[in-house]
Enzyme design. Structure first.
Site, PDB file in Angstrom:
ATOM      1  N   GLU A 141       0.831  -1.198   0.000  1.00 32.48           N
ATOM      2  CA  GLU A 141       0.000   0.000   0.000  1.00 32.48           C
ATOM      3  C   GLU A 141       0.872   1.256   0.000  1.00 32.48           C
ATOM      4  OE1 GLU A 141      -4.030  -1.412   2.246  1.00 32.48           O
ATOM      5  OE2 GLU A 141      -2.367  -0.827   3.536  1.00 32.48           O
ATOM      6  N   CYS A 144       3.459   8.795   0.592  1.00 30.84           N
ATOM      7  CA  CYS A 144       4.078   7.948   1.605  1.00 30.84           C
ATOM      8  C   CYS A 144       4.315   6.588   0.945  1.00 30.84           C
ATOM      9  CB  CYS A 144       3.115   7.861   2.788  1.00 30.84           C
ATOM     10  SG  CYS A 144       3.660   6.756   4.077  1.00 30.84           S
ATOM     11  N   CYS A 202       7.339  -6.230   7.358  1.00 32.91           N
ATOM     12  CA  CYS A 202       8.485  -5.643   8.063  1.00 32.91           C
ATOM     13  C   CYS A 202       8.946  -6.613   9.140  1.00 32.91           C
ATOM     14  CB  CYS A 202       8.081  -4.313   8.697  1.00 32.91           C
ATOM     15  SG  CYS A 202       9.447  -3.481   9.542  1.00 32.91           S
ATOM     16  N   CYS A 207       7.484  -3.925  15.623  1.00 32.56           N
ATOM     17  CA  CYS A 207       7.025  -2.958  16.628  1.00 32.56           C
ATOM     18  C   CYS A 207       5.600  -3.347  17.028  1.00 32.56           C
ATOM     19  CB  CYS A 207       7.048  -1.541  16.051  1.00 32.56           C
ATOM     20  SG  CYS A 207       8.687  -1.051  15.509  1.00 32.56           S
ATOM     21  N   CYS A 259       2.268  -1.620  15.500  1.00 30.95           N
ATOM     22  CA  CYS A 259       2.206  -1.357  14.058  1.00 30.95           C
ATOM     23  C   CYS A 259       1.603  -2.531  13.278  1.00 30.95           C
ATOM     24  CB  CYS A 259       3.622  -1.059  13.557  1.00 30.95           C
ATOM     25  SG  CYS A 259       3.756  -0.968  11.771  1.00 30.95           S
ATOM     26  N   GLY A 291       7.204  -1.216   5.852  1.00 30.98           N
ATOM     27  CA  GLY A 291       8.598  -1.651   5.844  1.00 30.98           C
ATOM     28  C   GLY A 291       9.571  -0.732   6.549  1.00 30.98           C
ATOM     29  N   GLU A 292      10.755  -1.280   6.811  1.00 31.09           N
ATOM     30  CA  GLU A 292      11.847  -0.523   7.421  1.00 31.09           C
ATOM     31  C   GLU A 292      12.810  -0.135   6.288  1.00 31.09           C
ATOM     32  OE1 GLU A 292      13.143   0.978  10.173  1.00 31.09           O
ATOM     33  OE2 GLU A 292      14.786   1.290   8.771  1.00 31.09           O
ATOM     34  N   SER A 304      12.419   7.484   7.053  1.00 31.43           N
ATOM     35  CA  SER A 304      12.160   7.237   8.474  1.00 31.43           C
ATOM     36  C   SER A 304      12.625   5.829   8.855  1.00 31.43           C
ATOM     37  CB  SER A 304      10.664   7.371   8.748  1.00 31.43           C
ATOM     38  OG  SER A 304      10.367   6.979  10.070  1.00 31.43           O
ATOM     39  N   SER A 328      12.354   6.855  14.632  1.00 31.60           N
ATOM     40  CA  SER A 328      11.211   6.586  15.509  1.00 31.60           C
ATOM     41  C   SER A 328      11.713   6.278  16.911  1.00 31.60           C
ATOM     42  CB  SER A 328      10.412   5.406  14.962  1.00 31.60           C
ATOM     43  OG  SER A 328       9.975   5.699  13.659  1.00 31.60           O
ATOM     44  N   LEU A 329      11.601   7.270  17.786  1.00 27.90           N
ATOM     45  CA  LEU A 329      12.102   7.104  19.144  1.00 27.90           C
ATOM     46  C   LEU A 329      11.072   6.375  20.009  1.00 27.90           C
ATOM     47  CD1 LEU A 329      14.532   7.849  20.995  1.00 27.90           C
ATOM     48  CD2 LEU A 329      13.224   9.875  21.674  1.00 27.90           C
ATOM     49  N   ASN A 374      -2.650   5.364  16.085  1.00 24.84           N
ATOM     50  CA  ASN A 374      -3.759   5.081  15.182  1.00 24.84           C
ATOM     51  C   ASN A 374      -4.160   3.624  15.375  1.00 24.84           C
ATOM     52  OD1 ASN A 374      -3.765   7.661  13.780  1.00 24.84           O
ATOM     53  ND2 ASN A 374      -1.792   7.006  12.945  1.00 24.84           N
ATOM     54  N   CYS A 383      -0.457   6.503   9.775  1.00 28.37           N
ATOM     55  CA  CYS A 383       0.796   5.865  10.200  1.00 28.37           C
ATOM     56  C   CYS A 383       0.519   4.570  10.947  1.00 28.37           C
ATOM     57  CB  CYS A 383       1.560   6.761  11.157  1.00 28.37           C
ATOM     58  SG  CYS A 383       2.049   8.294  10.449  1.00 28.37           S
TER      59      CYS A 383
HETATM   60  N1  SAH Z   1       9.485   1.673   9.462  1.00 27.08           N
HETATM   61  C1  SAH Z   1       9.782   3.033   9.580  1.00 27.08           C
HETATM   62  C2  SAH Z   1       8.870   3.921   8.762  1.00 27.08           C
HETATM   63  C3  SAH Z   1       7.415   3.533   8.688  1.00 27.08           C
HETATM   64  S1  SAH Z   1       6.437   3.735  10.080  1.00 27.08           S
HETATM   65  C4  SAH Z   1       9.778   3.471  11.021  1.00 27.08           C
HETATM   66  O1  SAH Z   1       9.334   2.705  11.876  1.00 27.08           O
HETATM   67  O2  SAH Z   1      10.265   4.563  11.297  1.00 27.08           O
HETATM   68  C5  SAH Z   1       6.208   5.502  10.188  1.00 27.08           C
HETATM   69  C6  SAH Z   1       5.918   5.990  11.596  1.00 27.08           C
HETATM   70  O3  SAH Z   1       4.665   5.471  12.061  1.00 27.08           O
HETATM   71  C7  SAH Z   1       6.941   5.527  12.622  1.00 27.08           C
HETATM   72  O4  SAH Z   1       7.405   6.610  13.379  1.00 27.08           O
HETATM   73  C8  SAH Z   1       6.182   4.556  13.522  1.00 27.08           C
HETATM   74  O5  SAH Z   1       6.685   4.575  14.829  1.00 27.08           O
HETATM   75  C9  SAH Z   1       4.771   5.102  13.403  1.00 27.08           C
HETATM   76  N2  SAH Z   1       3.708   4.140  13.722  1.00 27.08           N
HETATM   77  C10 SAH Z   1       3.718   2.806  13.578  1.00 27.08           C
HETATM   78  N3  SAH Z   1       2.545   2.275  13.992  1.00 27.08           N
HETATM   79  C11 SAH Z   1       1.787   3.310  14.395  1.00 27.08           C
HETATM   80  C12 SAH Z   1       0.451   3.406  14.901  1.00 27.08           C
HETATM   81  N4  SAH Z   1      -0.315   2.346  15.066  1.00 27.08           N
HETATM   82  N5  SAH Z   1      -0.023   4.638  15.203  1.00 27.08           N
HETATM   83  C13 SAH Z   1       0.743   5.740  15.021  1.00 27.08           C
HETATM   84  N6  SAH Z   1       1.994   5.706  14.526  1.00 27.08           N
HETATM   85  C14 SAH Z   1       2.508   4.507  14.211  1.00 27.08           C
HETATM   86 FE1  SF4 Z   2       8.363  -1.840  10.757  1.00 26.69          FE
HETATM   87 FE2  SF4 Z   2       8.194   0.821  11.106  1.00 26.69          FE
HETATM   88 FE3  SF4 Z   2       6.101  -0.784  11.612  1.00 26.69          FE
HETATM   89 FE4  SF4 Z   2       8.206  -0.842  13.214  1.00 26.69          FE
HETATM   90  S1  SF4 Z   2       6.825   0.919  12.880  1.00 26.69           S
HETATM   91  S2  SF4 Z   2       7.120  -2.634  12.426  1.00 26.69           S
HETATM   92  S3  SF4 Z   2       9.853  -0.538  11.750  1.00 26.69           S
HETATM   93  S4  SF4 Z   2       7.040  -0.429   9.652  1.00 26.69           S
END
Ligand code: SAH
Ligand code: SF4
Length: 340
Positions: free
Chosen positions: A93, A106, A113, A117, A120, A160-161, A192, A215-216, A291, A333
């Site tokens: 997507e 985006c 991935c 996390c 996610c 993805g990362e 990111s 992503s901290l 989200n 996100c």
């Molecule tokens: N994989 C990369 C980029 C894609 S995710 C990364 O993790 O940085 C983009 C952003 O969405 C990241 O900062 C991640 O922490 C955030 N994210 C992931 N799941 C989310 C959710 N359910 N709600 C809000 N932000 C989320």
């Molecule tokens: Fe992968 Fe980014 Fe989702 Fe973490 S937040 S699982 S790194 S896509």
């Protein structure tokens, strides 16, 4: 000779290809323009190629196209979500976001991935495979050809990362900013990462001018490891050590993303700790309220989000709230996921 997919090749690689098939070098520039500027889907659309050249190209090459399967549009924010089918049947997507004059795509860099996390939806899929350079670029080609021609920004924040597919992501970003191709300014391309340290180091060493976001998501290692297993290997201190190096060599600010999760990392104390972490670095914070995905986490209340931002804002001027549209169509996100 196996047929070559010309989409995904840079100018030098195209020059080598045309040399190999005994064609003139200028054909490479022609092809580069057709694919990335005029966004042609096939050799038949390339009107300045002779029949002879086309026949030769058909023998040695092809142009791969990803297939647009579905588009969902969020009526309020105009956010578009695109579902693409790849040549091997896998699905990804991408999202098109409108924010004032900004028109951002985006893009995804992987199918699924591996980082896992806990908040996610993409993480839930596990990693199926990396995207090719052609597949990364084609998301932008299709969207900018068929939906929105004036793309101003690109964010590698889809599925993805990106730093687990480092070479293809960097190569695609280079083509995106090429004036003969998409002509998007380097500073309008953001990559990111969840914090893949060796690749952050590589990115800094290579002195790219694309924007870096990390992503901290937590201010202590215990919480961060529970949310993002990769923190066990690459902890918060090591990330800030890299940011310090980056600050010395690059004028760009690093963006730190912080997913706000109710009861996990959203107290006033957390906001103060976050401000304290960044005070000595050239970076800004982008807070993303959770989200909904298929997890047990919850989005903080509106009041909690506002209070968190107020406390953070008092301590640091560089904090913003990312409240992207598209939650209703699962385009925000962390909500991107496909069944493959
Ligand atoms: N994989 C990369 C980029 C894609 S995710 C990364 O993790 O940085 C983009 C952003 O969405 C990241 O900062 C991640 O922490 C955030 N994210 C992931 N799941 C989310 C959710 N359910 N709600 C809000 N932000 C989320
Ligand atoms: Fe992968 Fe980014 Fe989702 Fe973490 S937040 S699982 S790194 S896509």
């Amino acid at each position: 000779m196996e047929k070559t997919n010309l989409k995904g090749l840079n100018l030098t690689q195209l020059e080598n290809f045309f040399e190999k098939i005994g064609e003139k070098k200028f054909r490479a520039t022609q092809m580069f323009l057709w694919i990335y500027n005029k966004k042609a889907k096939s050799f038949d659309e390339m009107t300045n190629l002779s029949k002879k050249t086309k026949t030769k190209l058909d023998e040695f090459a092809f142009i791969e196209n990803i297939e647009l399967v579905e588009v969902k549009i969020d009526e309020i924010s105009k956010t578009h979500k695109f579902l693409f089918r790849l040549a091997d049947g896998r699905k990804i997507e991408s999202v098109l976001l409108y924010d004032g004059k900004r028109k951002t795509i985006c893009v995804s860099s992987q199918v699924g991935c591996a980082v896992d996390c806990k908040f996610c939806a993409t993480g839930k899929m596990g990693l199926l495979r990396n995207l090719t350079l052609s597949e990364i670029l084609d998301q932008i080609i299709v969207i900018s050809r068929d939906f929105e021609t004036e793309i101003t920004n690109i964010v590698f924040m889809g599925m993805g990362e990106p730093f687990h597919n480092y070479n293809n992501v960097i190569e695609s970003a280079k083509i995106l900013c090429d004036p003969q191709a998409f002509s998007i300014s380097q500073r309008k391309i953001t990559i990111s990462t969840s914090g893949v340290l060796p690749k952050i180091q590589k990115f800094i060493e290579e002195e790219h001018n694309f924007k870096l976001a990390i992503s901290l998501n937590a201010t202590d290692n215990l919480t961060r490891t529970a949310l993002m297993p990769l923190n066990e290997k690459w902890q918060i201190e090591t990330i800030f050590a890299e940011i310090q190096k980056y600050n010395k060599t690059n004028r760009n600010r690093v963006t730190l993303e912080y997913v706000l999760l109710a009861g996990i990392n959203d107290t006033d104390e957390d906001a103060k700790k976050l401000a304290k972490w960044i005070k000595d670095y050239n970076c800004k914070i982008n807070v993303i309220p959770y989200n909904p995905t298929n997890t047990d986490f919850e989005r903080p209340t509106k009041e909690r989000i506002e209070k968190f931002m107020a406390v953070l804002g008092k301590a640091t001027p560089s904090a913003t709230l990312r409240n992207t549209g598209g939650r209703q169509i699962q385009a925000a996100c962390g909500q991107l996921a496909t069944t493959n």
